[in-house]
Motif scaffolding. Structure first.
Motif, PDB file in Angstrom:
ATOM      1  N   ALA A 394      36.039  47.945  45.222  1.00  0.00           N
ATOM      2  CA  ALA A 394      36.410  46.788  45.426  1.00  0.00           C
ATOM      3  C   ALA A 394      37.686  46.218  44.480  1.00  0.00           C
ATOM      4  CB  ALA A 394      35.869  45.696  46.036  1.00  0.00           C
ATOM      5  N   ILE A 395      37.153  45.793  43.186  1.00  0.00           N
ATOM      6  CA  ILE A 395      38.088  44.859  42.196  1.00  0.00           C
ATOM      7  C   ILE A 395      39.529  46.160  42.312  1.00  0.00           C
ATOM      8  CG2 ILE A 395      38.826  44.350  39.910  1.00  0.00           C
ATOM      9  CD1 ILE A 395      35.473  42.951  40.533  1.00  0.00           C
ATOM     10  N   ALA A 396      39.475  47.197  41.595  1.00  0.00           N
ATOM     11  CA  ALA A 396      40.383  48.538  41.641  1.00  0.00           C
ATOM     12  C   ALA A 396      41.571  48.948  42.534  1.00  0.00           C
ATOM     13  CB  ALA A 396      39.566  50.076  40.884  1.00  0.00           C
ATOM     14  N   VAL A 397      41.012  48.991  43.739  1.00  0.00           N
ATOM     15  CA  VAL A 397      41.697  49.356  44.998  1.00  0.00           C
ATOM     16  C   VAL A 397      42.176  47.866  45.090  1.00  0.00           C
ATOM     17  CG1 VAL A 397      41.899  49.092  48.077  1.00  0.00           C
ATOM     18  CG2 VAL A 397      40.004  50.271  46.086  1.00  0.00           C
ATOM     19  N   ALA A 398      41.667  47.040  44.938  1.00  0.00           N
ATOM     20  CA  ALA A 398      42.798  45.686  45.194  1.00  0.00           C
ATOM     21  C   ALA A 398      44.047  45.544  43.902  1.00  0.00           C
ATOM     22  CB  ALA A 398      41.745  44.009  45.098  1.00  0.00           C
ATOM     23  N   ASN A 399      43.547  45.358  43.283  1.00  0.00           N
ATOM     24  CA  ASN A 399      44.606  45.905  41.896  1.00  0.00           C
ATOM     25  C   ASN A 399      45.517  46.571  42.382  1.00  0.00           C
ATOM     26  OD1 ASN A 399      43.128  43.233  40.769  1.00  0.00           O
ATOM     27  ND2 ASN A 399      42.030  44.463  38.766  1.00  0.00           N
ATOM     28  N   ASP A 400      45.251  47.411  43.043  1.00  0.00           N
ATOM     29  CA  ASP A 400      45.491  48.890  42.581  1.00  0.00           C
ATOM     30  C   ASP A 400      47.312  49.095  43.458  1.00  0.00           C
ATOM     31  OD1 ASP A 400      47.265  51.206  42.286  1.00  0.00           O
ATOM     32  OD2 ASP A 400      45.757  51.815  43.965  1.00  0.00           O
ATOM     33  N   VAL A 401      48.228  47.933  43.299  1.00  0.00           N
ATOM     34  CA  VAL A 401      49.347  47.001  44.208  1.00  0.00           C
ATOM     35  C   VAL A 401      50.290  46.689  43.158  1.00  0.00           C
ATOM     36  CG1 VAL A 401      48.622  47.181  46.528  1.00  0.00           C
ATOM     37  CG2 VAL A 401      48.728  45.430  44.023  1.00  0.00           C
ATOM     38  N   PRO A 402      51.471  46.763  43.449  1.00  0.00           N
ATOM     39  CA  PRO A 402      52.607  46.296  41.868  1.00  0.00           C
ATOM     40  C   PRO A 402      52.351  44.511  42.307  1.00  0.00           C
ATOM     41  CG  PRO A 402      53.435  47.682  43.297  1.00  0.00           C
ATOM     42  CD  PRO A 402      51.999  47.756  43.970  1.00  0.00           C
ATOM     43  N   PHE A 403      51.964  43.919  43.401  1.00  0.00           N
ATOM     44  CA  PHE A 403      51.690  42.589  43.178  1.00  0.00           C
ATOM     45  C   PHE A 403      50.365  42.048  43.007  1.00  0.00           C
ATOM     46  CE2 PHE A 403      53.828  44.211  47.439  1.00  0.00           C
ATOM     47  CZ  PHE A 403      55.356  44.201  46.880  1.00  0.00           C
ATOM     48  N   GLY A 404      50.307  41.157  42.644  1.00  0.00           N
ATOM     49  CA  GLY A 404      49.511  39.547  42.469  1.00  0.00           C
ATOM     50  C   GLY A 404      49.186  38.229  42.454  1.00  0.00           C
ATOM     51  N   LEU A 405      49.501  38.023  43.809  1.00  0.00           N
ATOM     52  CA  LEU A 405      49.689  36.889  43.950  1.00  0.00           C
ATOM     53  C   LEU A 405      48.111  36.096  44.172  1.00  0.00           C
ATOM     54  CD1 LEU A 405      51.396  34.312  44.544  1.00  0.00           C
ATOM     55  CD2 LEU A 405      51.918  34.886  47.172  1.00  0.00           C
ATOM     56  N   ILE A 424      40.320  40.087  38.870  1.00  0.00           N
ATOM     57  CA  ILE A 424      41.113  40.606  39.460  1.00  0.00           C
ATOM     58  C   ILE A 424      42.170  39.980  39.140  1.00  0.00           C
ATOM     59  CG2 ILE A 424      41.005  38.132  40.863  1.00  0.00           C
ATOM     60  CD1 ILE A 424      41.316  41.733  42.653  1.00  0.00           C
ATOM     61  N   ALA A 425      43.741  40.940  39.704  1.00  0.00           N
ATOM     62  CA  ALA A 425      45.212  40.934  38.442  1.00  0.00           C
ATOM     63  C   ALA A 425      45.649  40.126  39.988  1.00  0.00           C
ATOM     64  CB  ALA A 425      45.434  42.174  38.812  1.00  0.00           C
ATOM     65  N   ALA A 426      45.223  38.567  40.109  1.00  0.00           N
ATOM     66  CA  ALA A 426      46.200  37.858  40.905  1.00  0.00           C
ATOM     67  C   ALA A 426      46.881  36.475  39.614  1.00  0.00           C
ATOM     68  CB  ALA A 426      45.569  37.688  42.205  1.00  0.00           C
ATOM     69  N   GLY A 427      47.492  36.090  40.756  1.00  0.00           N
ATOM     70  CA  GLY A 427      47.541  34.329  40.242  1.00  0.00           C
ATOM     71  C   GLY A 427      47.201  32.938  40.967  1.00  0.00           C
ATOM     72  N   VAL A 428      46.468  33.342  42.450  1.00  0.00           N
ATOM     73  CA  VAL A 428      45.597  32.559  42.554  1.00  0.00           C
ATOM     74  C   VAL A 428      44.425  33.120  43.275  1.00  0.00           C
ATOM     75  CG1 VAL A 428      45.002  31.138  44.578  1.00  0.00           C
ATOM     76  CG2 VAL A 428      47.157  31.078  43.955  1.00  0.00           C
ATOM     77  N   VAL A 442      47.855  21.712  42.074  1.00  0.00           N
ATOM     78  CA  VAL A 442      47.146  23.050  41.093  1.00  0.00           C
ATOM     79  C   VAL A 442      48.440  23.758  41.024  1.00  0.00           C
ATOM     80  CG1 VAL A 442      45.762  24.459  41.646  1.00  0.00           C
ATOM     81  CG2 VAL A 442      45.398  22.443  42.412  1.00  0.00           C
ATOM     82  N   PRO A 443      48.218  24.680  38.885  1.00  0.00           N
ATOM     83  CA  PRO A 443      49.281  25.041  39.232  1.00  0.00           C
ATOM     84  C   PRO A 443      49.831  26.563  39.972  1.00  0.00           C
ATOM     85  CG  PRO A 443      47.713  25.072  37.451  1.00  0.00           C
ATOM     86  CD  PRO A 443      46.951  24.091  38.770  1.00  0.00           C
ATOM     87  N   PHE A 444      50.582  26.878  40.889  1.00  0.00           N
ATOM     88  CA  PHE A 444      50.457  28.035  41.687  1.00  0.00           C
ATOM     89  C   PHE A 444      51.969  29.122  41.060  1.00  0.00           C
ATOM     90  CE2 PHE A 444      53.134  29.433  45.815  1.00  0.00           C
ATOM     91  CZ  PHE A 444      51.934  30.633  45.797  1.00  0.00           C
ATOM     92  N   GLY A 445      51.640  30.013  41.330  1.00  0.00           N
ATOM     93  CA  GLY A 445      52.489  31.312  41.081  1.00  0.00           C
ATOM     94  C   GLY A 445      51.868  33.034  40.703  1.00  0.00           C
ATOM     95  N   GLY A 446      52.532  33.820  41.331  1.00  0.00           N
ATOM     96  CA  GLY A 446      51.708  34.883  40.678  1.00  0.00           C
ATOM     97  C   GLY A 446      51.634  35.447  39.714  1.00  0.00           C
ATOM     98  N   ILE A 447      51.400  36.809  39.636  1.00  0.00           N
ATOM     99  CA  ILE A 447      51.241  37.987  38.536  1.00  0.00           C
ATOM    100  C   ILE A 447      52.147  39.147  38.684  1.00  0.00           C
ATOM    101  CG2 ILE A 447      49.396  36.798  36.469  1.00  0.00           C
ATOM    102  CD1 ILE A 447      47.510  39.317  37.564  1.00  0.00           C
ATOM    103  N   LYS A 448      52.331  40.319  37.938  1.00  0.00           N
ATOM    104  CA  LYS A 448      52.818  41.771  37.551  1.00  0.00           C
ATOM    105  C   LYS A 448      54.336  40.791  38.951  1.00  0.00           C
ATOM    106  CE  LYS A 448      49.716  44.729  39.201  1.00  0.00           C
ATOM    107  NZ  LYS A 448      48.152  44.682  39.998  1.00  0.00           N
ATOM    108  N   GLU A 449      54.843  41.855  39.802  1.00  0.00           N
ATOM    109  CA  GLU A 449      56.129  41.724  40.595  1.00  0.00           C
ATOM    110  C   GLU A 449      55.939  40.482  41.479  1.00  0.00           C
ATOM    111  OE1 GLU A 449      57.396  44.875  42.045  1.00  0.00           O
ATOM    112  OE2 GLU A 449      57.030  46.573  40.136  1.00  0.00           O
ATOM    113  N   SER A 450      54.607  39.675  41.631  1.00  0.00           N
ATOM    114  CA  SER A 450      54.822  38.548  42.994  1.00  0.00           C
ATOM    115  C   SER A 450      56.297  37.419  41.633  1.00  0.00           C
ATOM    116  CB  SER A 450      53.056  37.711  43.062  1.00  0.00           C
ATOM    117  OG  SER A 450      52.498  38.998  44.079  1.00  0.00           O
TER     118      SER A 450
END
Ligand code: NAP
Ligand code: MG
Length: 477
Positions: A394-405, A424-428, A442-450
């Motif tokens: 599940a984590i591998a599939v979840a992380n398999d996108v260019p986004f990370g919000l 998980i590769a996500a800002g939240v 609370v700090p808000f923002g993404g990682i990767k292309e987000s």
């Protein structure tokens, strides 16, 4: 329910005056014949006139706090009326719109209070009899470029910290939703914000937006919107080494593990996927589920979609989900459903609904990582269901996108929840909560292309973006 509200004129706000005559018409997405607003259309010369720095940074913190706090009070008193404007121009339900307006008022209040806090720090010096301290100073004129989907909350969470820190602001709202942003500016002006400290400019992003980003006197640009536009802005701002903060799209996963309660999991998935008509950057768009619970979650989600997300005019108390924002967005959503079918997905529910810009919430099962629906942001009420074997997959599939919000997990297994949060590769990250919905402190923002990942929005991160640090050494011997 139809309203009899007259169309509103929205001019540019420059130096305290509403200027420019309207040519851009915005129609109510719930009633495509109903004109909501007519907005001025500017160009580079409008931006030139708006980039100004009247006296504001010299005001004391408490004086700035008084303005922001008064604006919050005015917006609170007007929340019901402003929410109707917001529904009519953007298309949320009245409940959602009222929540958004109240949020904008809270943001003003929060950054008003922040004006009272000490800025900078005192530090020990290696040189005897030397006092060292830092000052947080405003950047000067900052540019703010915002999307249509939260037309008052996003402008407020960029403008309020910028003003709190002592900057002047030139804001360019999305052309689809200028009226809500005007309401925010009216409250600030009536609260005593000096003329020209907040200017609004309207017009196309390519013309007015780019002129703002490229302007040599604009010290920083904060942008929320789509990835391709963000990339363009990043290039323009970086060329002249202006500070930039970009928050962009997402493909937010909600993972449901076998131990979860299917009703609870489906309720969380529906709130994240279909709430706000799925038009949130943090909306759940992938539902990633382990085998034993898969069928039960999909069945329950389909039930909830029909029972609790009936689309309609947001001003109609019966409506549970507002219209799609525009013709183009609806066509795009429906095209994604067709494409999903062609690629082997099964559209369990979700289609164009009746007349107007309505869509019923969509659930597509049998989606795998290679499918377009697993990779591209739809920005509508469309949930792609993906089957996996266990948490690691599940984590591998979840992380398999260019986004990370934003990303969520539904489980009662404490170890699994913490593993998810760590990997998980996500800002939240949300555990047993919808991927959408944020606290303003609370700090808000993404990682990767987000995201550009330069600074976070909201809370202290926002004040960091809008200030720079000066270090002062004082000999006291
Ligand atoms: P968009 O098309 O990227 O537009 C955002 C803003 O940028 C609008 O004001 C737009 O103006 C302006 N713009 C367009 N081209 C420009 C250019 N070349 N230079 C400067 N400015 C330009 O986004 P949207 O359609 O309004 O909003 C949907 C997107 O926003 C989605 O991708 C969503 O994920 C994202 N979003 C992200 C967050 C987050 O916090 N991460 C929050 C909400 C939304 P005009 O449209 O008026 O031309
Ligand atoms: Mg757009």
């Amino acid at each position: 329910m139809t309203t009899t509200l007259a169309p509103q004129e929205v001019g540019h706000l420059i130096g305290g005056e509403w200027v420019g005559s309207g040519t851009a018409e915005r129609y109510n997405p719930a009633h495509p014949g109903e004109l909501v607003s007519v907005t001025a259309v500017g160009d580079a010369s409008t931006v030139e006139a708006a980039v100004a720095q009247p006296e504001w940074s010299n005001r004391t913190g408490p004086a700035r706090a008084a303005v922001l706090t008064r604006a919050a009070e005015l917006l609170t008193v007007r929340a019901d009326r402003v929410a109707v404007d917001l529904v009519r121009e953007e298309g949320k339900t009245l409940t959602e719109a009222t929540g958004e307006v109240q949020r904008a008022a809270e943001v003003l209040r929060f950054f008003g209070a922040a004006c009272w806090r000490a800025d900078g720090e005192t530090l020990p010096s290696a040189t005897p009899f030397t006092a060292v301290y830092t000052r947080r100073e405003p950047l000067g004129v900052v540019g703010v470029i915002t999307p249509w989907n939260f037309p008052i909350a996003i402008p407020s969470w960029k403008i309020a910290p910028a003003l709190a820190a002592g900057n002047t602001v030139v804001a360019k709202p999305a052309q689809l939703t200028t009226l809500s942003t005007r309401r925010l500016a009216e409250c600030l002006a009536e609260a005593g914000l000096p003329a020209g400290v907040l200017n609004l400019v309207h017009g196309s992003g390519a013309l007015v937006g780019e002129a703002l980003v490229a302007h040599p006197d604009v010290a920083a640009v904060s942008f929320t919107g789509s990835g391709p536009v963000g990339r363009r802005i990043h290039g323009l701002a970086s060329e002249r080494m202006a500070r930039v903060q970009l928050e962009m799209g997402g493909k937010n996963p909600l993972v449901v593990l076998d131990d979860a309660d299917p009703v609870r999991a489906a309720t969380i998935a529906a709130a994240g996927g279909f709430g706000l008509t799925g038009q949130a950057c943090t909306a759940t768009s992938r539902l990633i589920v382990t085998p034993r619970i898969l069928d039960a979650v999909v069945e329950e989600l389909a039930n909830i979609a029909v029972r609790r997300y009936l689309p309609g005019d947001g001003l109609d108390p019966e409506a549970q989900m507002g219209p799609v924002v525009s013709d183009g967005q609806l066509t795009s959503n429906l095209r994604y459903l067709e494409l999903a079918k062609a690629e082997g997905g099964d559209v369990v529910t979700g289609a164009h609904a009746a007349q107007g810009l309505y869509q019923t919430p969509a659930i597509v099962t049998g989606v795998t990582s290679g499918h377009t629906l697993a990779r591209e942001e739809v920005f509508g009420p469309v949930v792609a269901v993906m089957a996996v074997n266990d948490l690691d997959e599940a984590i591998a599939v979840a992380n398999d996108v260019p986004f990370g919000l934003s990303a969520g997990v539904v489980t009662n297994d404490l170890r699994a929840a913490h593993q998810f949060a760590a990997q998980i590769a996500a800002g939240v990250v949300k555990v047993n909560r919808p991927t959408s919905g944020l606290d303003l402190n609370v700090p808000f923002g993404g990682i990767k292309e987000s995201s550009t990942n330069t600074y976070r929005e909201q809370g202290q991160g926002a004040l960091d973006f809008y200030t720079w640090t000066k270090s002062v050494y004082v000999g006291i011997d």
